[in-house]
Scaffold this motif. Structure first.
Motif, PDB file in Angstrom:
ATOM      1  N   UNK A   4       0.818  -1.214   0.000  1.00 26.12           N
ATOM      2  CA  UNK A   4       0.000   0.000   0.000  1.00 26.12           C
ATOM      3  C   UNK A   4       0.852   1.264   0.000  1.00 26.12           C
ATOM      4  N   UNK A   5       1.990   1.220   0.685  1.00 30.33           N
ATOM      5  CA  UNK A   5       2.919   2.357   0.759  1.00 30.33           C
ATOM      6  C   UNK A   5       2.192   3.667   1.104  1.00 30.33           C
ATOM      7  N   UNK A   6       1.485   3.626   2.206  1.00 27.37           N
ATOM      8  CA  UNK A   6       0.745   4.788   2.694  1.00 27.37           C
ATOM      9  C   UNK A   6       1.553   5.475   3.792  1.00 27.37           C
ATOM     10  N   UNK A   7       1.924   6.733   3.568  1.00 28.16           N
ATOM     11  CA  UNK A   7       2.751   7.463   4.539  1.00 28.16           C
ATOM     12  C   UNK A   7       2.153   7.496   5.951  1.00 28.16           C
ATOM     13  N   UNK A   8       0.841   7.675   6.101  1.00 27.00           N
ATOM     14  CA  UNK A   8       0.291   7.727   7.472  1.00 27.00           C
ATOM     15  C   UNK A   8       0.545   6.460   8.290  1.00 27.00           C
ATOM     16  N   UNK A   9       0.745   5.323   7.607  1.00 28.19           N
ATOM     17  CA  UNK A   9       1.018   4.090   8.359  1.00 28.19           C
ATOM     18  C   UNK A   9       2.452   4.054   8.886  1.00 28.19           C
ATOM     19  N   UNK A  10       3.329   4.870   8.319  1.00 27.80           N
ATOM     20  CA  UNK A  10       4.683   5.014   8.869  1.00 27.80           C
ATOM     21  C   UNK A  10       4.625   5.845  10.146  1.00 27.80           C
ATOM     22  N   UNK A  11       3.822   6.884  10.096  1.00 27.71           N
ATOM     23  CA  UNK A  11       3.768   7.851  11.199  1.00 27.71           C
ATOM     24  C   UNK A  11       3.073   7.285  12.434  1.00 27.71           C
ATOM     25  N   UNK A  12       2.046   6.449  12.235  1.00 30.65           N
ATOM     26  CA  UNK A  12       1.222   6.018  13.364  1.00 30.65           C
ATOM     27  C   UNK A  12       2.015   5.357  14.493  1.00 30.65           C
ATOM     28  N   UNK A  55       3.363  14.429  12.837  1.00 32.04           N
ATOM     29  CA  UNK A  55       4.787  14.140  13.018  1.00 32.04           C
ATOM     30  C   UNK A  55       5.590  15.430  13.188  1.00 32.04           C
ATOM     31  N   UNK A  56       5.215  16.460  12.455  1.00 33.76           N
ATOM     32  CA  UNK A  56       5.875  17.751  12.601  1.00 33.76           C
ATOM     33  C   UNK A  56       7.204  17.873  11.887  1.00 33.76           C
ATOM     34  N   UNK A  57       7.536  16.893  11.078  1.00 38.26           N
ATOM     35  CA  UNK A  57       8.789  16.915  10.317  1.00 38.26           C
ATOM     36  C   UNK A  57       8.690  15.917   9.182  1.00 38.26           C
ATOM     37  N   UNK A  90      12.673   5.329   9.176  1.00 39.14           N
ATOM     38  CA  UNK A  90      11.272   5.110   9.511  1.00 39.14           C
ATOM     39  C   UNK A  90      10.520   4.482   8.343  1.00 39.14           C
ATOM     40  N   UNK A  91      10.911   4.827   7.121  1.00 38.17           N
ATOM     41  CA  UNK A  91      10.304   4.206   5.939  1.00 38.17           C
ATOM     42  C   UNK A  91      10.625   2.718   5.897  1.00 38.17           C
ATOM     43  N   UNK A  92      11.820   2.377   6.354  1.00 35.14           N
ATOM     44  CA  UNK A  92      12.274   0.982   6.296  1.00 35.14           C
ATOM     45  C   UNK A  92      11.926   0.198   7.558  1.00 35.14           C
ATOM     46  N   UNK A  93      11.375   0.862   8.556  1.00 34.80           N
ATOM     47  CA  UNK A  93      11.091   0.192   9.829  1.00 34.80           C
ATOM     48  C   UNK A  93      10.060  -0.921   9.660  1.00 34.80           C
ATOM     49  N   UNK A  94      10.339  -2.054  10.270  1.00 30.18           N
ATOM     50  CA  UNK A  94       9.420  -3.197  10.213  1.00 30.18           C
ATOM     51  C   UNK A  94       8.606  -3.231  11.509  1.00 30.18           C
ATOM     52  N   UNK A  95       7.297  -3.097  11.358  1.00 29.21           N
ATOM     53  CA  UNK A  95       6.394  -3.174  12.507  1.00 29.21           C
ATOM     54  C   UNK A  95       5.014  -3.591  11.999  1.00 29.21           C
TER      55      UNK A  95
END
Length: 323
Positions: A223-231, A239-241, A247-252
């Protein structure tokens, strides 16, 4: 003597009529309050106690006169607990009718579409006329809307109404879902709807954004949805930045850049329109979208088209001094 007697009788009748008229006017005429005034009737409060409080508040001139007139002109219906807004110059009659009607002041707490649960929690705590503590609600369990409450009501009771509204809405929309909707459960619908909610603020785009994600899920594309990185970082707060490469590569359980499929749960509380969009996605071949610089998005079917649109978006940002 007869004439004198008649004059005395007439005078007595006039005085009686004057007193009666004054008594009635004191019940039906304008009251003393110069402005709208809030009055609190506590649970179990008697009319006698309420009248004393209203005299202190300046909405009636005399508690004794109010009670005397109420015995003659009003019903014996009890007054109801709550917070009442007494209009300026309200008559004794109108005041008692209001207190017996139970038409208390309606206060509102508004939950915007896409608000994460951590902010819903803060919103409830900030409402000074609510009482008691409340836990952070489960993400996606609250239906965004405006909810009325009474002064002194428990925060948990208001949250219960918010969550019941979401359950009822989701049940209703799920029964009417389109056959080509990719989500398999109501919980999946909530999760995808929360992403759609965070990705676009343009109502006309919701179904198309849902259509893009519908297409990606069907072919196993991320999906590559930015909000799912921030959550996972902020629990849904801004996020403010800019997002970091790490963070893009973070696995969670949420980052849809690092995994295929849906996150493990919602990333916000989606509104009815976004849930409907997910359950009735637009019939589109689009697999990509990027901001158009005007508040909306440009959609494309191929990676080549998308990359060209991304270049245009970066050019807009450079012109704005954002890069």
């Amino acid at each position: 003597m007869r004439r004198l007697g008649c004059l005395v009788l007439i005078a007595g009748l006039c005085i009686a009529a004057f007193l009666t008229l004054n008594f009635v006017r004191g019940w039906m005429g304008d009251g003393p309050a110069e402005k709208d005034t809030t009055v609190i009737i506590s649970e179990g409060m008697t009319l006698t106690r309420g009248a004393r409080d209203m005299e202190k508040a300046g909405v009636i001139s005399s508690s004794q006169a109010f009670l005397s007139r109420a015995k003659i002109f009003a019903s014996d219906a009890p007054i109801k607990a709550g917070e009442y807004l007494i209009p300026a110059h309200a008559s004794n009659r109108d005041i008692l009718n209001l207190l017996q009607s139970g038409k208390v002041v309606a206060r509102l707490v508004t939950i915007p579409e896409g608000m994460p649960s951590i902010l819903v929690h803060e919103k409830l705590l900030s409402e000074k006329y609510l009482t008691g503590d409340v836990a952070v609600p489960r993400e996606g369990s609250v239906l965004p809307d405006s909810y009325s409450y009474e002064r002194g009501e428990r925060r948990q009771a208001v949250l219960d109404r918010m969550q019941k509204a979401m359950k009822n809405t989701l049940d209703e929309l799920w029964r009417a879902r389109a056959k080509d909707a990719v989500v398999k459960t109501p919980e999946e619908a909530l999760t995808l709807a929360s992403i759609v909610e965070k990705e676009t603020g343009v109502p006309s785009e919701r179904r198309t954004v849902a259509g893009v994600y519908n297409n990606r899920l069907k072919i196993g594309m991320r999906l590559q949805a930015d909000p799912t990185i921030i959550y996972p970082i902020t629990q849904g707060k801004p996020l403010g930045r800019r997002i970091k490469r790490s963070e893009i590569e973070a696995v969670n359980g949420y980052n849809t850049y690092a995994m295929a499929g849906l996150p493990k749960g919602p990333i916000a509380n989606p509104g009815r329109a976004s849930i409907e969009a997910v359950l009735h996605p637009a019939k589109t071949k689009a697999l990509y979208f990027v901001a158009d610089g005007k508040g909306g998005h440009i959609f494309s079917d191929t990676l080549e088209e998308h990359q060209a649109n991304v270049k245009k978006w970066f050019a807009i940002r450079r012109a704005r001094g954002e890069l």
